[in-house]
Design an enzyme around this catalytic site. Structure first.
Site, short mmCIF file in Angstrom:
data_model
loop_
_atom_site.label_atom_id
_atom_site.label_comp_id
_atom_site.label_asym_id
_atom_site.label_seq_id
_atom_site.Cartn_x
_atom_site.Cartn_y
_atom_site.Cartn_z
N GLY A 1 2.88 2.18 -2.50
CA GLY A 1 3.02 3.12 -3.85
C GLY A 1 3.78 2.37 -4.92
CE LYS A 2 5.61 -3.24 -2.73
NZ LYS A 2 4.48 -2.74 -1.39
CB SER A 3 1.80 -1.66 -8.11
OG SER A 3 2.20 -2.75 -7.42
CE1 TYR A 4 -1.01 6.39 -9.23
CE2 TYR A 4 1.22 7.25 -8.79
CZ TYR A 4 -0.36 7.54 -9.07
OH TYR A 4 -0.51 8.70 -9.85
CG ASP B 1 5.48 -4.11 -7.95
OD1 ASP B 1 5.85 -3.73 -6.58
OD2 ASP B 1 4.38 -4.00 -8.35
N GLY C 1 0.96 -1.19 0.11
CA GLY C 1 0.10 -0.17 0.01
C GLY C 1 0.73 1.37 0.03
N GLY D 1 5.70 -6.93 -0.71
CA GLY D 1 5.30 -5.75 0.48
C GLY D 1 6.26 -6.42 1.76
#
Ligand code: ADP
Ligand code: MG
Length: 365
Positions: A114-117, A254, A112, A257
């Site tokens: 913001g890695k994938s963002y 990516d 949550g 978590g």
């Protein structure tokens, strides 16, 4: 060969709706393009400042344009958009690729954050990976014709120390295996590597891969936040008039978590999953620590690359033949203080690694 340090960037995202609703306070501040300061919510006098290559403020100071793209509200805003991040980090990867260096980009942070963002993006706000691919093909089309270009694309997921080919629909019981070649180093046996001629093709493959990843994790009643995704682009330039080729491998990762897995309510599967996911990520930390020690002059006898799948595949990126960038994604919220601090410390260790990137050339037979 030159010694390169890992480029490290931090990026802080906006509050989520949930954080807003619960009245979260922002514990992060960035006073320059390189510094990130974190404040202990229990002890506000206690601040720690980290200096990295880049600090991206994406927390506030932005608005949506007519296409839904987040842009700064005014010229004085320090807001960093997807384009800003791509401009620094993505362009660096492309420059390396054209010069024949291997390049690796890793996104690290809790679920949550913001890695994938940053890597993939969302809707009109495209992340680094699509932008890199799009610009690569744009540049190829503008080049002169005495050169040939080959681009191949592969996409895999590491889950429970097993490798799944995200471009293959066939069942892969037990997963694909990592093998070692004297010259090639570690590679994934049987992984699909698809030749691509334009950006649209890559876009389709990424969509397909993301779908397979989501379906697979749903079937296993798990979350894809516990798996690592690795996209690999092989870029080869053949100079026809000079009997010369330049080759670059671009790894875009990516990571799962980074939060500590909670042990409460774990059934067998969950337990195994928790510890196994942690194995690759924990071991990545061990490799980074060992390399950081070695780079600062401590005697290090062994770098544990072989202890997990991820570190085998990332061996060239970590202390080897690659220009490597780490983007540390963080939440602004007070409740995430401990995890954010641990992410910043992780990034601090990665900063110490030294790589030896060399241009990969060969002459044609
Ligand atoms: P992760 O991959 O680390 O689990 P995500 O990239 O999925 O996290 O981000 C979590 C949520 O926050 C998503 O809804 C995402 O769209 C949003 N988000 C993350 N970073 C940003 C950003 N820089 N700007 C706007 N929204 C963001
Ligand atoms: Mg993600």
């Amino acid at each position: 060969p030159r010694m390169d340090s890992v480029t490290v960037a931090v990026r802080v995202r906006p509050f989520s709706q949930r954080e807003k609703n619960s009245g979260s306070k922002c514990v992060i501040s960035m006073h320059s393009r390189t510094t990130t300061t974190i404040q202990d919510p229990k002890n506000p006098e206690h601040r720690k400042t980290f200096t990295f290559d880049l600090a991206y403020w994406s927390h506030d100071g932005f608005q949506k344009d007519k296409d839904g793209v987040f842009i700064s509200t005014d010229p004085s805003s320090k807001f960093a958009s997807q384009k800003d991040v791509f401009h620094d980090l993505g362009r660096g990867i492309l420059d390396s690729a054209w010069q024949g260096y291997n390049a690796t980009l890793l996104a690290y942070g809790q679920t949550g954050s913001g890695k994938s963002y940053s890597m993939v993006g969302l809707g009109a706000n495209k992340g680094i990976i699509p932008n890199v691919c799009e610009e690569l093909f744009q540049a190829i089309e503008e080049r002169e014709r005495n050169q040939e270009y080959q681009v191949t694309f592969s996409m895999l997921e590491i889950y429970n120390e097993q490798i799944r080919d995200l471009l293959s629909r066939t069942k892969q019981p037990g997963g694909l295996k990592v093998r070692e070649d004297q010259h090639l180093g570690f590679y994934v046996d049987g992984l699909k590597s698809v030749p691509c001629e334009n950006y649209a093709q890559i876009e389709r493959l990424m969509e397909q891969g993301t779908k397979i990843r989501t379906t697979a994790s749903t079937n296993m009643n798990a979350s894809s936040s516990r798996s690592h995704m690795v996209i690999t682009i092989q870029f080869r330039q053949v100079f026809l008039d000079r009997d010369l080729t330049k080759q670059s491998t671009i790894n875009l990762v990516d990571l799962a978590g980074s939060e500590r897995q909670k042990s409460s309510g774990s059934e067998g599967d969950r337990l195994r999953e928790g510890s196994q996911v942690n194995l690759s990520l924990t071991n990545l930390g061990n490799v980074i620590s060992a390399l950081a020690d070695a780079a600062t002059g401590k005697k290090v006898l062994h770098i544990p690359y072989r202890d997990s799948v991820l570190t085998k595949l990332l061996q060239p990126a970590l202390g080897g033949n690659s220009r490597t960038t780490l983007i540390a994604a963080i939440s602004p919220a007070d409740i995430c203080y401990e995890e954010t601090l641990s992410t910043l410390r992780y990034a601090e260790r990665a900063k110490k690694i030294r790589n030896r990137a060399v241009v990969n050339t060969s002459t044609l037979m």
